[in-house]
Design a protein around this motif. Structure first.
Motif, PDB file in Angstrom:
ATOM      1  N   TRP A   1      61.038  19.616  39.010  1.00  0.00           N
ATOM      2  CA  TRP A   1      60.166  19.440  40.232  1.00  0.00           C
ATOM      3  C   TRP A   1      59.098  20.469  40.597  1.00  0.00           C
ATOM      4  N   ARG A   2      59.778  21.858  40.353  1.00  0.00           N
ATOM      5  CA  ARG A   2      58.774  23.025  40.469  1.00  0.00           C
ATOM      6  C   ARG A   2      57.801  23.032  39.254  1.00  0.00           C
ATOM      7  N   ASP A   3      58.209  22.762  37.950  1.00  0.00           N
ATOM      8  CA  ASP A   3      57.002  22.665  37.009  1.00  0.00           C
ATOM      9  C   ASP A   3      56.168  21.341  37.285  1.00  0.00           C
ATOM     10  N   ASP A   4      56.564  20.345  37.793  1.00  0.00           N
ATOM     11  CA  ASP A   4      55.540  19.422  38.060  1.00  0.00           C
ATOM     12  C   ASP A   4      54.450  19.755  39.399  1.00  0.00           C
ATOM     13  N   PHE A   5      54.869  20.767  40.049  1.00  0.00           N
ATOM     14  CA  PHE A   5      54.034  21.105  41.241  1.00  0.00           C
ATOM     15  C   PHE A   5      53.143  22.145  40.444  1.00  0.00           C
ATOM     16  N   LYS A   6      53.801  23.050  39.806  1.00  0.00           N
ATOM     17  CA  LYS A   6      52.865  24.085  39.189  1.00  0.00           C
ATOM     18  C   LYS A   6      51.837  23.470  38.300  1.00  0.00           C
ATOM     19  N   ASP A   7      52.425  22.344  37.468  1.00  0.00           N
ATOM     20  CA  ASP A   7      50.953  21.915  36.673  1.00  0.00           C
ATOM     21  C   ASP A   7      50.153  21.110  37.243  1.00  0.00           C
ATOM     22  N   GLY A   8      50.394  20.556  38.480  1.00  0.00           N
ATOM     23  CA  GLY A   8      49.589  20.081  39.620  1.00  0.00           C
ATOM     24  C   GLY A   8      48.402  21.016  40.180  1.00  0.00           C
ATOM     25  N   ILE A   9      48.681  22.268  40.434  1.00  0.00           N
ATOM     26  CA  ILE A   9      48.020  23.184  40.958  1.00  0.00           C
ATOM     27  C   ILE A   9      47.327  24.142  39.863  1.00  0.00           C
ATOM     28  N   LYS A  10      47.925  24.233  38.814  1.00  0.00           N
ATOM     29  CA  LYS A  10      47.515  25.351  37.840  1.00  0.00           C
ATOM     30  C   LYS A  10      46.099  25.275  37.358  1.00  0.00           C
ATOM     31  N   SER A  11      45.438  23.949  37.451  1.00  0.00           N
ATOM     32  CA  SER A  11      44.190  23.932  36.910  1.00  0.00           C
ATOM     33  C   SER A  11      43.191  24.183  37.895  1.00  0.00           C
ATOM     34  N   TYR A  12      43.577  24.062  39.074  1.00  0.00           N
ATOM     35  CA  TYR A  12      42.912  24.472  40.343  1.00  0.00           C
ATOM     36  C   TYR A  12      42.614  25.785  40.612  1.00  0.00           C
ATOM     37  N   LEU A  13      43.839  26.579  40.158  1.00  0.00           N
ATOM     38  CA  LEU A  13      44.014  27.847  40.512  1.00  0.00           C
ATOM     39  C   LEU A  13      43.871  29.028  39.392  1.00  0.00           C
ATOM     40  N   ASN A  14      43.529  28.317  38.064  1.00  0.00           N
ATOM     41  CA  ASN A  14      43.641  29.193  36.959  1.00  0.00           C
ATOM     42  C   ASN A  14      42.287  30.049  37.252  1.00  0.00           C
ATOM     43  N   SER A  15      41.159  29.620  37.931  1.00  0.00           N
ATOM     44  CA  SER A  15      39.923  30.453  37.706  1.00  0.00           C
ATOM     45  C   SER A  15      40.081  31.290  39.043  1.00  0.00           C
ATOM     46  N   THR A  16      40.944  31.601  39.819  1.00  0.00           N
ATOM     47  CA  THR A  16      41.339  32.504  40.991  1.00  0.00           C
ATOM     48  C   THR A  16      42.013  33.690  40.442  1.00  0.00           C
ATOM     49  N   PHE A  17      42.374  33.715  39.197  1.00  0.00           N
ATOM     50  CA  PHE A  17      43.378  34.630  39.033  1.00  0.00           C
ATOM     51  C   PHE A  17      42.604  35.958  38.280  1.00  0.00           C
ATOM     52  N   GLU A  18      41.314  36.229  38.410  1.00  0.00           N
ATOM     53  CA  GLU A  18      40.488  37.129  37.744  1.00  0.00           C
ATOM     54  C   GLU A  18      40.640  38.591  38.381  1.00  0.00           C
ATOM     55  N   ILE A  19      40.781  38.372  39.693  1.00  0.00           N
ATOM     56  CA  ILE A  19      41.101  39.620  40.568  1.00  0.00           C
ATOM     57  C   ILE A  19      42.448  39.743  40.380  1.00  0.00           C
ATOM     58  N   THR A  20      43.080  40.777  39.754  1.00  0.00           N
ATOM     59  CA  THR A  20      44.518  40.995  39.721  1.00  0.00           C
ATOM     60  C   THR A  20      44.958  41.735  40.854  1.00  0.00           C
ATOM     61  N   THR A  21      44.533  42.834  41.118  1.00  0.00           N
ATOM     62  CA  THR A  21      45.223  43.426  42.291  1.00  0.00           C
ATOM     63  C   THR A  21      44.618  43.490  43.413  1.00  0.00           C
ATOM     64  N   ARG A  22      45.424  43.437  44.853  1.00  0.00           N
ATOM     65  CA  ARG A  22      44.896  43.474  45.954  1.00  0.00           C
ATOM     66  C   ARG A  22      44.325  44.729  46.399  1.00  0.00           C
ATOM     67  N   PHE A  23      45.382  45.626  46.231  1.00  0.00           N
ATOM     68  CA  PHE A  23      45.180  46.977  46.580  1.00  0.00           C
ATOM     69  C   PHE A  23      44.789  47.919  45.813  1.00  0.00           C
ATOM     70  N   ARG A  24      44.051  49.081  45.928  1.00  0.00           N
ATOM     71  CA  ARG A  24      43.364  49.727  45.071  1.00  0.00           C
ATOM     72  C   ARG A  24      44.327  51.081  45.248  1.00  0.00           C
ATOM     73  N   THR A  25      44.459  51.850  44.132  1.00  0.00           N
ATOM     74  CA  THR A  25      45.165  53.084  44.062  1.00  0.00           C
ATOM     75  C   THR A  25      44.526  53.981  44.909  1.00  0.00           C
ATOM     76  N   VAL A  26      45.162  54.919  45.529  1.00  0.00           N
ATOM     77  CA  VAL A  26      44.623  56.073  46.350  1.00  0.00           C
ATOM     78  C   VAL A  26      44.909  57.292  45.696  1.00  0.00           C
ATOM     79  N   TYR A  27      43.987  58.151  45.329  1.00  0.00           N
ATOM     80  CA  TYR A  27      44.202  59.492  44.758  1.00  0.00           C
ATOM     81  C   TYR A  27      44.116  60.355  46.077  1.00  0.00           C
ATOM     82  N   ALA A  28      45.377  60.993  46.436  1.00  0.00           N
ATOM     83  CA  ALA A  28      45.307  61.871  47.456  1.00  0.00           C
ATOM     84  C   ALA A  28      45.321  63.596  46.841  1.00  0.00           C
ATOM     85  N   PRO A  29      44.584  64.248  47.287  1.00  0.00           N
ATOM     86  CA  PRO A  29      44.561  65.582  46.976  1.00  0.00           C
ATOM     87  C   PRO A  29      45.958  66.361  47.127  1.00  0.00           C
ATOM     88  N   LEU A  30      46.515  67.197  46.270  1.00  0.00           N
ATOM     89  CA  LEU A  30      47.411  67.741  45.962  1.00  0.00           C
ATOM     90  C   LEU A  30      47.669  68.941  47.133  1.00  0.00           C
TER      91      LEU A  30
END
Length: 146
Positions: free
Chosen positions: A117-146
């Motif tokens: 059932w999980r695999d069927d659901f994932k197969d159903g939405i996979k083709s619609y959401l594949n194009s939205t995985f280009e941006i992989t990270t939501r938060f950017r790393t912050v470099y704090a001064p030492l």
């Protein structure tokens, strides 16, 4: 998590996707525009101060916000088309992080049936959401001064 789709589904069922949408809207609300660098003696003649319209245009044109909203709408639409027992399996797996044996026992089905059932659901939405995985990270790393 096995793949990016599992991560998105987990974010949807735990509420992290809604939080990411609200956070991005807040980021766009408090974005600082470019400063006026007019150092001449004259005034800007084509300056229109429409903060509500500018904010709406920023939200409508933001690619990250569009991506998050699209992911949410596709998952919601496909999830609402499922029958209750299939929905319960997905909620247990992604929302409650239960194991397959526990899911099978709780829903009175075989472990393999729950995975199908999980695999069927994932197969159903996979083709619609594949194009939205280009941006992989939501938060950017912050470099704090030492």
């Amino acid at each position: 998590m096995a793949d990016k789709l599992d991560k998105v589904l987990s974010d949807f069922f735990t509420g992290k996707l809604d939080v990411a949408i609200q956070l991005r809207q807040m980021e766009l609300t408090y974005i600082n525009g470019t400063l006026d660098e007019n150092i001449g003696g004259g005034r800007k003649q084509n300056d229109y101060n429409n903060p509500v319209e500018s904010h709406m245009i920023r939200e409508q044109n933001d690619p990250e916000l569009k991506r998050l909203r699209y992911q949410k709408s596709v998952i919601e639409m496909m999830f609402n088309c499922l029958i209750k027992s299939h929905q319960d399996v997905l909620i247990d797996k992604y929302g409650n992080s239960k194991g397959w044996v526990t899911i099978g026992i709780d829903n009175h089905i075989d472990e393999r049936t729950a995975r199908e059932w999980r695999d069927d659901f994932k197969d159903g939405i996979k083709s619609y959401l594949n194009s939205t995985f280009e941006i992989t990270t939501r938060f950017r790393t912050v470099y704090a001064p030492l």
